[in-house]
Enzyme design. Structure first.
Site, mmCIF file in Angstrom:
data_model
loop_
_atom_site.group_PDB
_atom_site.id
_atom_site.type_symbol
_atom_site.label_atom_id
_atom_site.label_comp_id
_atom_site.label_asym_id
_atom_site.label_seq_id
_atom_site.Cartn_x
_atom_site.Cartn_y
_atom_site.Cartn_z
ATOM 1 C CG HIS A 199 -40.989 -17.557 -26.593
ATOM 2 N ND1 HIS A 199 -40.499 -16.954 -27.731
ATOM 3 C CD2 HIS A 199 -39.907 -18.021 -25.922
ATOM 4 C CE1 HIS A 199 -39.181 -17.056 -27.754
ATOM 5 N NE2 HIS A 199 -38.801 -17.701 -26.676
ATOM 6 C CG ASP A 240 -41.102 -19.277 -30.217
ATOM 7 O OD1 ASP A 240 -42.117 -18.678 -29.829
ATOM 8 O OD2 ASP A 240 -40.232 -18.725 -30.909
#
Length: 476
Positions: free
Chosen positions: A331, A297
């Site tokens: 991300h 992430d």
């Protein structure tokens, strides 16, 4: 909303379609450029002063070896009690170093005390138990920006002063698709018939929005909200240095409501769901430098609480310096949000490198009218991005989108001396028409190859200088 087509961009078009944006004319811009240069120089000087004045904990020279308290390096024997006994004994004498060396140890949660430096020697490893029951009883924690009583973080400190996690050893959370990560519960990570976090997550959101007391928000035994790996909570003078952290259940480093935090030289590698690398939340005076991120992430995500809980505490994240870091998968590289309701101010990111086919975004702000927040004085300079999906993102329509009554305020954002090798899309910058982004400066930025220029809309005060895409000047 208008977009340049890929065909026009690749032909070297020198102008860019922008909607709902204002920009001054040349004479005014000449004055503005000089004034802005002075103000940005002063801002970066202030950043250096912030970094220089962060309190780094020091410790007495005494050392407590966990083996002297019964720890056994065989991966099977439970060394939890021995490690925590060594910490207690060290603290009782006034503090010092608690030493982990000589092999691989199995442990449950480790709770640090004031004046403790937990030092994992090079070649040593602490592997953490995978049975959730080991992380009971519940502790006061924050999960996705909301306070609750939940499973203990793997390494936790609550309201302590002078705490450190150092050494070139390894912390292994032993999370895997069938251990911890399955609680995510989506198509990628969920297992057939396995319970997931959704019901508990929705219930916690509802309790937080209703303002129910934190002591009534019990989400440990019988729930499925994964614990952070390292969480100092309401601590002062925190140092995390040189350590390698792998296979985290959830967020890796999560300092919360802390003051004077230094994260230096760490290697963070975990590709599970929500494996954020370092998430300072509602912290003041934070330095993150010389770190490596390969995460599932966001690499770094600056936060300040979600929705009602963030507004209730009203504790912004402020005075954050990020420098000389390398970001691979993730991300986002440098991210602000999405749990940002308490606001953020004075963020400085410089000399960072980001690149990976798996890196989704370089610089990103994510919020919406449910999250809100005042986000101001945000600076990035001298950074390089090799390969990325979206290079620069400021998104007011994240997740729930425009579904609330708390318009975000984003103002005074400076991006300068940025070089990007290949972006699939350059800009995804979208304020609200009723609440535009205010004063966005993009200076001396080069996108060597871009498939799509993207979108800029609803910016009040867009300042572009020496911006190039595919070799062509980028102007209005």
């Amino acid at each position: 909303m208008r977009k340049l087509s890929r065909r026009h961009l690749l032909q070297g078009v020198a102008t860019f379609a922008v909607t709902g944006c204002s920009q001054g004319k040349s004479e005014k811009n000449a004055v503005t450029a000089s004034t802005t240069k002075k103000s940005t120089d002063e801002a970066w000087a202030a950043a250096n002063e912030i970094a220089a004045n962060i309190n780094i904990p020091t410790f007495p020279t005494r050392t407590f070896d966990i083996r002297d308290f019964g720890a056994t390096a065989n991966n099977d024997s439970d060394s939890s009690q021995a490690i925590n006994d060594a910490i207690a004994a060290c603290a009782k004498t006034g503090g010092g170093k608690v030493l982990v060396s000589g092999g691989s140890y199995l442990s449950g949660p480790i709770h640090l005390l004031s004046n403790i430096n937990l030092h994992i020697d090079e070649g040593a490893t602490i592997k953490f138990k995978t049975n959730p029951d080991a992380y009971l009883p519940a502790v006061f924690t924050r999960w996705e920006g909301m306070e609750m009583m939940g499973y203990s973080p793997l390494i936790y400190a609550f309201e302590k002063t002078n705490v450190a996690l150092t050494g070139k050893g390894t912390l292994d959370g032993q999370a895997a698709p069938t251990i911890w990560w399955a609680w995510k519960g989506n198509k990628t990570w969920g297992l057939e018939g396995h319970p997931s976090q959704k019901e508990s997550r929705d219930q916690l959101f509802a309790q937080a929005e209703a303002g129910e007391p934190v002591e009534e928000r019990n989400y440990a035994d019988g729930h499925y909200l994964r614990p952070s790996f390292v969480q100092p909570y309401r601590c002062k003078n925190v140092l995390i240095e040189d350590i390698t952290i792998i296979n985290a259940p959830f967020w890796l480093l999560h300092p919360t409501l802390c003051e004077d935090v230094t994260v230096r030289g760490v290697h963070l590698q975990s590709l599970g769901p929500n494996s954020d690398g370092c998430d300072p939340e509602s912290c003041k005076n934070v330095l993150i430098e010389n770190c490596y991120f390969d995460t599932g992430d966001d690499c770094i995500a600056i936060k300040s609480g979600r929705n009602n809980d963030g507004r209730r505490l009203a504790a912004p994240c402020e005075n954050i310096i990020i420098r000389n870091c390398k970001m691979s998968a993730g991300h986002g590289g440098v991210v602000i949000g999405s749990e940002i309701s308490g606001g953020v101010r004075n963020v400085f990111a410089e000399n960072n490198e980001m690149s990976s086919p798996d890196l989704d975004r370089g610089f990103r702000i994510k919020t919406n009218s449910v999250r809100g927040g005042v986000l101001e004085n945000l600076y990035m300079r001298n950074c390089t991005i090799g390969e990325v999906r979206d290079a620069i993102v400021i998104n007011f329509n994240y997740e729930e989108g425009d579904a609330g009554q708390f318009d975000p305020t984003v103002r005074n954002v400076h991006i300068e001396n940025l070089k990007c090798g290949h972006a699939k899309r350059v800009f995804q910058v979208r304020g609200f028409k009723r609440a535009p982004i205010s004063d966005l400066y993009i200076t001396n930025v080069v996108f060597e190859r871009a498939d799509d220029p993207g979108i800029i809309e609803n910016v009040d005060g867009l300042h572009l200088s020496d911006v190039k895409i595919n070799g062509a000047p980028f102007t209005l």
